[in-house]
Enzyme design. Structure first.
Site, short mmCIF file in Angstrom:
data_model
loop_
_atom_site.label_atom_id
_atom_site.label_comp_id
_atom_site.label_asym_id
_atom_site.label_seq_id
_atom_site.Cartn_x
_atom_site.Cartn_y
_atom_site.Cartn_z
N THR A 96 0.88 -1.18 0.00
CA THR A 96 0.00 0.00 0.00
C THR A 96 0.91 1.21 0.00
O THR A 96 2.05 1.11 0.43
CB THR A 96 -0.84 0.01 1.32
OG1 THR A 96 -1.70 -1.11 1.33
CG2 THR A 96 -1.64 1.28 1.50
N ARG A 143 -13.51 -7.73 -1.21
CA ARG A 143 -12.83 -7.55 0.09
C ARG A 143 -12.25 -6.13 0.19
O ARG A 143 -11.59 -5.64 -0.72
CB ARG A 143 -11.72 -8.58 0.22
CG ARG A 143 -10.84 -8.43 1.48
CD ARG A 143 -9.62 -7.62 1.22
NE ARG A 143 -8.75 -7.52 2.39
CZ ARG A 143 -7.70 -6.72 2.47
NH1 ARG A 143 -7.38 -5.94 1.47
NH2 ARG A 143 -6.97 -6.68 3.57
N GLY A 160 -9.81 -3.66 2.60
CA GLY A 160 -8.86 -3.66 3.71
C GLY A 160 -9.02 -2.40 4.54
O GLY A 160 -10.08 -1.77 4.57
N THR A 197 0.16 0.36 6.56
CA THR A 197 0.23 -0.68 5.54
C THR A 197 0.34 -2.00 6.30
O THR A 197 0.62 -2.00 7.49
CB THR A 197 1.46 -0.51 4.62
OG1 THR A 197 2.63 -0.63 5.41
CG2 THR A 197 1.47 0.83 3.92
N GLY A 198 0.14 -3.08 5.59
CA GLY A 198 0.19 -4.37 6.27
C GLY A 198 -1.16 -5.03 6.23
O GLY A 198 -2.00 -4.71 5.38
N1 ASP Z 1 -3.24 -2.71 4.15
C1 ASP Z 1 -3.52 -3.23 2.84
C2 ASP Z 1 -4.78 -4.02 2.88
O1 ASP Z 1 -4.99 -4.75 3.83
C3 ASP Z 1 -2.44 -4.07 2.26
C4 ASP Z 1 -1.04 -3.73 2.64
O2 ASP Z 1 -0.75 -2.63 3.02
O3 ASP Z 1 -0.15 -4.58 2.58
O4 ASP Z 1 -5.50 -3.97 1.92
#
Ligand code: ASP
Length: 314
Positions: A166, A194, A196, A217-218
């Site tokens: 992200t 979906r 996030g 992010t994550g």
């Molecule tokens: N946070 C983002 C999500 O869950 C993905 C990411 O940042 O890795 O969609």
């Protein structure tokens, strides 16, 4: 004045800094920076060329927040517009709503005259197909669109080590106003529809001029459950430094139960311009730039350990 971003914001941080240098607003800086990441074909986690859902469709999510007014705009599951951050900004500025998803978000983008395009690049298609082939039978792949148990396939195809990413941008302008923006293609091979944390205000994104801003992010499912961006801000509100607040917001994720716990990362700024970033991955970095700096500087994030669990039912 300052811009803070996740490291994949490198392609956009100069443009964001230029907005601030020329007297532009924090909101303009955030949008300008993120648009360049959304257009970057080499980034498979944001915008054009993002990795698709299990059905092979790119679905983009984004949000933007104005720390002066606490106004915000968000879009989710956008399939044919490359700049979801700009759609999110228009939701904030021209509708009495905060959040549009799917067909409604697309319709709104069309009304705005935004250009519609195919977001799935050849490279993203290749990665998507290879991921399916690693975990699913060729019969399951052939029958994907009509499969009666897509959820079990998603659980197989979703590799938590490979699927996420992200972009986060936070900016503070000459007037002291703070804005945040977050944009993502979400998890690759996700279940269609979906969402996030990135488009969820309080989860992946929060800005409040009185205290500061945070963006994540994550694994979005974790920051949605922990209201992580807001959690960090609320610790600052009650007197913690940005460093203490981010560490606490990360540590709170340790209380999440369930089988699917993975990584979390936060970038944060306080109202005085102090910044920090946090990660459950050792050695992860973030970037920042002030208008007097010729280029962005990359710094290591504070590591906060989280116990990962990824347990499919047998
Ligand atoms: N946070 C983002 C999500 O869950 C993905 C990411 O940042 O890795 O969609």
């Amino acid at each position: 004045m300052i811009v803070v971003a996740s490291t994949n914001g490198k392609v956009g941080i100069e443009a964001a800094s230029n907005v601030l240098r020329s007297g532009g607003s924090a909101l303009d800086a955030v949008e300008a920076g993120i648009r360049l990441v959304e257009a970057n074909p080499e980034d498979h986690t944001v915008g054009y060329s993002g990795l698709p859902s299990i059905l092979g469709e790119v679905e983009l999510d984004a949000s933007i927040m104005d720390g002066q007014t606490l106004c915000s705009g968000a879009v989710g599951a956008v399939k044919t517009y490359k700049y979801p951050i700009s759609i999110a900004r228009k939701v904030m500025e021209s509708l009495p709503h905060v959040f549009l998803v799917g067909e409604g978000a697309e319709r709104f983008a069309h009304e705005l005259g935004f250009e519609q395009e195919n977001l799935l690049s050849d490279e993203a298609t290749k990665v998507w197909r290879e991921g399916l082939e690693r975990t699913l039978s060729s019969k399951a792949i052939e029958q994907l669109s009509s499969h009666k148990d897509l959820s079990s396939l998603v659980r197989l195809a979703t590799d938590p080590e490979r699927t996420k990413g992200t972009v986060n941008f936070i900016a503070q302008d000459a007037k002291g106003n703070i804005a945040t923006g977050v944009s993502t293609s979400g998890w690759a091979w996700k279940y269609p529809g979906r969402l996030g944390d990135s488009p969820v205000i309080g989860a992946g994104n929060y800005a409040d001029n009185r205290y500061g801003a945070a963006a994540c992010t994550g694994m979005g499912e974790m920051s949605i459950r922990g209201c992580t961006a807001f959690s960090l801000i609320s610790h600052m509100k009650y007197g913690k430094s940005v460093l203490e607040a981010g560490t606490l917001a990360m540590e709170e994720l340790r209380s999440l139960g369930g089988n699917f716990i993975q990584d979390m990362n936060i970038v944060a700024l306080d109202k005085e311009g102090n910044h920090a970033a946090f990660s459950s991955i050792v050695g992860k970095t973030y970037i920042y730039q002030t208008p007097d700096m010729a280029s962005a500087q990359e710094l290591e994030r504070v590591f906060v350990k989280l116990d990962k669990r990824w347990q499919l039912d047998s």
